[in-house]
Write a protein that holds these residues in place. Sequence first.
Motif, PDB file in Angstrom:
ATOM      1  N   LEU A 148     -42.191 117.106  92.950  1.00 32.22           N
ATOM      2  CA  LEU A 148     -43.335 117.469  92.100  1.00 32.22           C
ATOM      3  C   LEU A 148     -43.005 117.153  90.642  1.00 32.22           C
ATOM      4  CD1 LEU A 148     -44.334 120.843  93.785  1.00 32.22           C
ATOM      5  CD2 LEU A 148     -45.288 118.563  94.200  1.00 32.22           C
ATOM      6  N   ALA A 149     -41.765 117.430  90.240  1.00 35.43           N
ATOM      7  CA  ALA A 149     -41.332 117.077  88.889  1.00 35.43           C
ATOM      8  C   ALA A 149     -41.329 115.563  88.712  1.00 35.43           C
ATOM      9  CB  ALA A 149     -39.934 117.636  88.627  1.00 35.43           C
ATOM     10  N   ARG A 150     -40.864 114.854  89.732  1.00 32.82           N
ATOM     11  CA  ARG A 150     -40.830 113.381  89.676  1.00 32.82           C
ATOM     12  C   ARG A 150     -42.234 112.818  89.435  1.00 32.82           C
ATOM     13  NH1 ARG A 150     -37.365 109.352  92.581  1.00 32.82           N
ATOM     14  NH2 ARG A 150     -38.598 107.515  93.059  1.00 32.82           N
ATOM     15  N   MET A 151     -43.187 113.319  90.188  1.00 34.73           N
ATOM     16  CA  MET A 151     -44.548 112.778  90.069  1.00 34.73           C
ATOM     17  C   MET A 151     -45.240 113.265  88.791  1.00 34.73           C
ATOM     18  SD  MET A 151     -45.726 112.533  94.086  1.00 34.73           S
ATOM     19  CE  MET A 151     -45.062 114.090  94.728  1.00 34.73           C
ATOM     20  N   THR A 152     -44.839 114.437  88.302  1.00 32.74           N
ATOM     21  CA  THR A 152     -45.392 114.904  87.024  1.00 32.74           C
ATOM     22  C   THR A 152     -44.878 114.029  85.887  1.00 32.74           C
ATOM     23  OG1 THR A 152     -45.447 117.159  87.932  1.00 32.74           O
ATOM     24  CG2 THR A 152     -45.731 116.932  85.559  1.00 32.74           C
ATOM     25  N   HIS A 153     -43.605 113.658  85.938  1.00 33.89           N
ATOM     26  CA  HIS A 153     -43.044 112.730  84.947  1.00 33.89           C
ATOM     27  C   HIS A 153     -43.795 111.402  84.977  1.00 33.89           C
ATOM     28  CE1 HIS A 153     -40.296 110.414  82.524  1.00 33.89           C
ATOM     29  NE2 HIS A 153     -39.871 109.705  83.539  1.00 33.89           N
ATOM     30  N   GLU A 154     -44.002 110.888  86.172  1.00 37.92           N
ATOM     31  CA  GLU A 154     -44.747 109.626  86.332  1.00 37.92           C
ATOM     32  C   GLU A 154     -46.115 109.731  85.634  1.00 37.92           C
ATOM     33  OE1 GLU A 154     -45.333 108.718  90.497  1.00 37.92           O
ATOM     34  OE2 GLU A 154     -46.938 107.311  90.031  1.00 37.92           O
ATOM     35  N   ALA A 155     -46.783 110.874  85.815  1.00 36.30           N
ATOM     36  CA  ALA A 155     -48.109 111.066  85.203  1.00 36.30           C
ATOM     37  C   ALA A 155     -48.016 111.279  83.700  1.00 36.30           C
ATOM     38  CB  ALA A 155     -48.807 112.258  85.854  1.00 36.30           C
ATOM     39  N   GLY A 156     -46.885 111.768  83.239  1.00 36.62           N
ATOM     40  CA  GLY A 156     -46.728 112.021  81.810  1.00 36.62           C
ATOM     41  C   GLY A 156     -46.429 110.759  81.007  1.00 36.62           C
ATOM     42  N   ILE A 157     -45.877 109.729  81.652  1.00 37.52           N
ATOM     43  CA  ILE A 157     -45.502 108.501  80.930  1.00 37.52           C
ATOM     44  C   ILE A 157     -46.707 107.886  80.209  1.00 37.52           C
ATOM     45  CG2 ILE A 157     -44.640 106.128  81.178  1.00 37.52           C
ATOM     46  CD1 ILE A 157     -42.727 107.177  83.377  1.00 37.52           C
ATOM     47  N   PRO A 158     -47.829 107.617  80.909  1.00 40.10           N
ATOM     48  CA  PRO A 158     -48.966 107.039  80.172  1.00 40.10           C
ATOM     49  C   PRO A 158     -49.542 107.975  79.123  1.00 40.10           C
ATOM     50  CG  PRO A 158     -49.555 107.494  82.468  1.00 40.10           C
ATOM     51  CD  PRO A 158     -48.081 107.665  82.351  1.00 40.10           C
ATOM     52  N   LEU A 159     -49.341 109.268  79.290  1.00 41.99           N
ATOM     53  CA  LEU A 159     -49.849 110.217  78.292  1.00 41.99           C
ATOM     54  C   LEU A 159     -48.979 110.224  77.036  1.00 41.99           C
ATOM     55  CD1 LEU A 159     -50.856 113.143  80.671  1.00 41.99           C
ATOM     56  CD2 LEU A 159     -52.387 111.568  79.481  1.00 41.99           C
ATOM     57  N   GLY A 160     -47.844 109.530  77.081  1.00 39.38           N
ATOM     58  CA  GLY A 160     -46.971 109.479  75.915  1.00 39.38           C
ATOM     59  C   GLY A 160     -46.164 110.755  75.730  1.00 39.38           C
ATOM     60  N   ILE A 161     -46.148 111.587  76.761  1.00 36.03           N
ATOM     61  CA  ILE A 161     -45.463 112.878  76.702  1.00 36.03           C
ATOM     62  C   ILE A 161     -43.984 112.686  76.972  1.00 36.03           C
ATOM     63  CG2 ILE A 161     -45.309 115.122  77.868  1.00 36.03           C
ATOM     64  CD1 ILE A 161     -47.873 114.523  76.102  1.00 36.03           C
ATOM     65  N   ARG A 162     -43.147 113.365  76.188  1.00 35.14           N
ATOM     66  CA  ARG A 162     -41.720 113.340  76.466  1.00 35.14           C
ATOM     67  C   ARG A 162     -41.392 114.454  77.455  1.00 35.14           C
ATOM     68  NH1 ARG A 162     -38.755 110.518  71.931  1.00 35.14           N
ATOM     69  NH2 ARG A 162     -40.455 109.375  70.969  1.00 35.14           N
ATOM     70  N   PHE A 163     -40.483 114.147  78.345  1.00 32.63           N
ATOM     71  CA  PHE A 163     -40.203 115.003  79.478  1.00 32.63           C
ATOM     72  C   PHE A 163     -38.729 115.373  79.446  1.00 32.63           C
ATOM     73  CE2 PHE A 163     -40.679 115.945  84.044  1.00 32.63           C
ATOM     74  CZ  PHE A 163     -41.981 116.422  84.042  1.00 32.63           C
ATOM     75  N   LYS A 164     -38.447 116.641  79.626  1.00 30.19           N
ATOM     76  CA  LYS A 164     -37.056 117.097  79.709  1.00 30.19           C
ATOM     77  C   LYS A 164     -36.938 117.876  81.010  1.00 30.19           C
ATOM     78  CE  LYS A 164     -33.710 119.714  76.951  1.00 30.19           C
ATOM     79  NZ  LYS A 164     -33.556 120.606  75.774  1.00 30.19           N
ATOM     80  N   LEU A 165     -35.887 117.612  81.753  1.00 29.63           N
ATOM     81  CA  LEU A 165     -35.787 118.140  83.116  1.00 29.63           C
ATOM     82  C   LEU A 165     -34.569 119.034  83.270  1.00 29.63           C
ATOM     83  CD1 LEU A 165     -37.108 117.672  86.016  1.00 29.63           C
ATOM     84  CD2 LEU A 165     -35.199 116.113  86.407  1.00 29.63           C
ATOM     85  N   LEU A 166     -34.770 120.206  83.880  1.00 32.84           N
ATOM     86  CA  LEU A 166     -33.639 121.038  84.310  1.00 32.84           C
ATOM     87  C   LEU A 166     -33.523 120.888  85.821  1.00 32.84           C
ATOM     88  CD1 LEU A 166     -31.405 123.127  83.674  1.00 32.84           C
ATOM     89  CD2 LEU A 166     -33.110 124.921  84.056  1.00 32.84           C
ATOM     90  N   SER A 167     -32.430 120.277  86.240  1.00 36.74           N
ATOM     91  CA  SER A 167     -32.277 119.892  87.643  1.00 36.74           C
ATOM     92  C   SER A 167     -30.992 120.495  88.203  1.00 36.74           C
ATOM     93  CB  SER A 167     -32.215 118.354  87.704  1.00 36.74           C
ATOM     94  OG  SER A 167     -32.113 117.903  89.024  1.00 36.74           O
ATOM     95  N   ASP A 168     -31.007 120.827  89.485  1.00 34.87           N
ATOM     96  CA  ASP A 168     -29.807 121.385  90.124  1.00 34.87           C
ATOM     97  C   ASP A 168     -28.669 120.370  90.169  1.00 34.87           C
ATOM     98  OD1 ASP A 168     -31.111 123.750  90.576  1.00 34.87           O
ATOM     99  OD2 ASP A 168     -31.589 123.323  92.671  1.00 34.87           O
ATOM    100  N   THR A 169     -29.017 119.104  90.441  1.00 33.82           N
ATOM    101  CA  THR A 169     -28.002 118.054  90.538  1.00 33.82           C
ATOM    102  C   THR A 169     -28.552 116.778  89.895  1.00 33.82           C
ATOM    103  OG1 THR A 169     -28.634 116.822  92.542  1.00 33.82           O
ATOM    104  CG2 THR A 169     -27.543 118.953  92.886  1.00 33.82           C
ATOM    105  N   PRO A 170     -27.658 115.833  89.541  1.00 33.99           N
ATOM    106  CA  PRO A 170     -28.139 114.557  88.974  1.00 33.99           C
ATOM    107  C   PRO A 170     -28.797 113.672  90.028  1.00 33.99           C
ATOM    108  CG  PRO A 170     -25.750 114.847  88.626  1.00 33.99           C
ATOM    109  CD  PRO A 170     -26.182 115.904  89.585  1.00 33.99           C
ATOM    110  N   GLN A 171     -28.662 114.045  91.309  1.00 34.66           N
ATOM    111  CA  GLN A 171     -29.245 113.230  92.386  1.00 34.66           C
ATOM    112  C   GLN A 171     -30.636 113.694  92.787  1.00 34.66           C
ATOM    113  OE1 GLN A 171     -25.806 114.425  92.878  1.00 34.66           O
ATOM    114  NE2 GLN A 171     -25.308 112.509  91.830  1.00 34.66           N
ATOM    115  N   ASP A 172     -31.107 114.805  92.226  1.00 30.09           N
ATOM    116  CA  ASP A 172     -32.419 115.315  92.633  1.00 30.09           C
ATOM    117  C   ASP A 172     -33.498 114.259  92.404  1.00 30.09           C
ATOM    118  OD1 ASP A 172     -31.089 117.634  93.197  1.00 30.09           O
ATOM    119  OD2 ASP A 172     -32.423 118.940  92.063  1.00 30.09           O
ATOM    120  N   SER A 173     -34.565 114.389  93.166  1.00 30.20           N
ATOM    121  CA  SER A 173     -35.651 113.409  93.159  1.00 30.20           C
ATOM    122  C   SER A 173     -36.101 113.034  91.743  1.00 30.20           C
ATOM    123  CB  SER A 173     -36.829 113.978  93.959  1.00 30.20           C
ATOM    124  OG  SER A 173     -37.924 113.116  93.948  1.00 30.20           O
TER     125      SER A 173
END
Lengths: 380, 380
Positions: free
Chosen positions: B14-39
């Motif tokens: 869900l975070a992955r697809m939200t980031h995808e949707a945020g790119i055209p909006l010009g929004i910067r995205f910062k992620l708190l993830s359990d591991t560097p391999q998360d989706s």
Amino acid sequence: MTFPVVGMVGGGQLARMTHEAGIPLGIRFKLLSDTPQDSAAQVVGDVVVGDYRDLETLRDFARGCDVITFDHEHVPTEHLRALEADGIPVRPGPDALVHAQDKGVMRARLDAIGVPCPRHRLVADPGDVAAFAAEGGGGFPVVLKTVRGGYDGKGVWVVGSAEEAAEPFKAGVPVLAEEKVDFVRELAANVVRSPHGQAVAYPVVESQQVNGVCDTVIAPAPGLDEELALRAEEMALHIAGELGVVGHLAVELFQTRDGRILVNELAMRPHNSGHWSMDGAITSQFANHVRAVLDLPLGDPRPRAKWTVMVNVLGGDYPDMYSAYLHCMARDPQLKIHMYGKDVKPGRKVGHVNTYGDDLDDVLERARHAAGYLRGTITE
Amino acid sequence: MTFPVVGMVGGGQLARMTHEAGIPLGIRFKLLSDTPQDSAAQVVGDVVVGDYRDLETLRDFARGCDVITFDHEHVPTEHLRALEADGIPVRPGPDALVHAQDKGVMRARLDAIGVPCPRHRLVADPGDVAAFAAEGGGGFPVVLKTVRGGYDGKGVWVVGSAEEAAEPFKAGVPVLAEEKVDFVRELAANVVRSPHGQAVAYPVVESQQVNGVCDTVIAPAPGLDEELALRAEEMALHIAGELGVVGHLAVELFQTRDGRILVNELAMRPHNSGHWSMDGAITSQFANHVRAVLDLPLGDPRPRAKWTVMVNVLGGDYPDMYSAYLHCMARDPQLKIHMYGKDVKPGRKVGHVNTYGDDLDDVLERARHAAGYLRGTITE
């Protein structure tokens, strides 16, 4: 899952939008960017900051990539050959890409494969330009272009006499003279080709330039004769095949007053004239570029709407567009805004908007209003 | 350009697809993830690896974010209150989110605002369950749910007798008993609400589950009575407003044999029942979630196609889906594949496919074929 890694050289908006298109494909993306602030570097996970003109930087970057592709056409041909010799697939390859890098090579090759171009010749000095002008019977004005390095109107001069023709020769690079074509409009025929030769053609679009920079694209080109549209698509597919292009090829065309189509420029990467496809086609140019460079089957390029319009957002009066952007969203909930995360400078491409629908006048008005409002040339 | 930074807690798809949707909006995205391999961590530029259950990790992460939102509902309520006390907007806020975290709180609140639910009661032991079963007149089976921590069928039991009811109490967490609803199908009413109260409703969809996991979503729900669809949308908007939801709210519903709609579950984030909107709506649930948490005007939620079908791709026989994926692209150039970059484990959601068109049978067949082929249950 061991999905491939696409190495993208260049961190501009084309790389940014290609990454966006690669996310749903499950493709891993690695970026070689000039700075960490570049448009694509802001949104890609795996970023290497370095200079693409340095072969060792390119070689280091290419390790761990399954294929290398490009945001721009400036990587030196000999570096691309070195990467290929290292066993890295480079797509498009140097033999194809040189036609998008060098306008002299491009013109010679298009002549050889029978593709109609404006009358042209490499010229060495203003005397050559005067001779070229006289020969065609059309006289001045003549268009002069440096064969390498130009884009968005840079490296292009329209000269009215031999006296005005001194400037282009100052840089000491080869110069191409071309007749100034009497065109009714500019078109673009965009195609995507994969290594094993599958190719798809997007509908031919109309591209409107302002001060040499793409301003508006209408898909499909309104009122374009079906036979002419088909001829343009076939021409683009023919060029892609003959030149061995892999990935997206934009063929910029002049539609002349006497009903011919002549090739203006070639670009071998996703292109401004294809941005409409992000919201207007079943498969966008960016998704198909990724699929092509990985030799995956290509997606359907057909339009999803009767009309799609793209208008570029250029930097204008607002150093910060956020409140204008908010206004545009409120005014038109169907508007598709694409911002590139770039600092606003006057005249710089910082984003684009797409609109689509059944009524071309309405679709055009909505896109132009939004782009104008974001730029600051419209305030209500 | 100073566009805002959205802090996303959780690195799933869900975070992955939200980031995808945020790119055209010009929004910067910062992620708190359990591991560097998360989706999502594979595709986001600015990733912090850390444990969302640790308040100091959350606080460090939140610095530099303009708003915090979520990929999941597991962040402890008291941590969210602490972030709010630090002055960080948390959207949805803890007062709303608790209704998606605790089924006991959710049921009590929906009762209080007059939203129809299955008959239910908190139960302390198997004896309570037997009493609950007897009271309604329907007897067993009864559905038991732990009030916190369940998803995708986990934390849910259907018991046929008091003797079978021991298991749910073993974890020592409160248990909710619910009547087993005699439903004809499951629906979902998805809405998005912004802090200043703008709200949009997506068309009500049909959601088909297999073994408690969402399998197929059809947008809009076929044959749904218009009055009932309107009632479901109004109910979801009513819940969003009363609970003060900000962002995407999924209201999972039972359509009963006797023509009622009852709320099954709430989710306050982009939701599997809204994945169709990525290719099927003018504005996707992910784009509207981003717009809502930033209090930007919302985009149009209406469908772009007559029918859109989403089928989840579950892990199956292929540890590497790449060749199946290639086959699916070749078979159906209109197919929209969304892969999450996750390792394949049997039954794990690793992607989804969307198809759209005018003929529901065709659209369903294409999506089911592709998902089945990727999973390995269809081989031709």
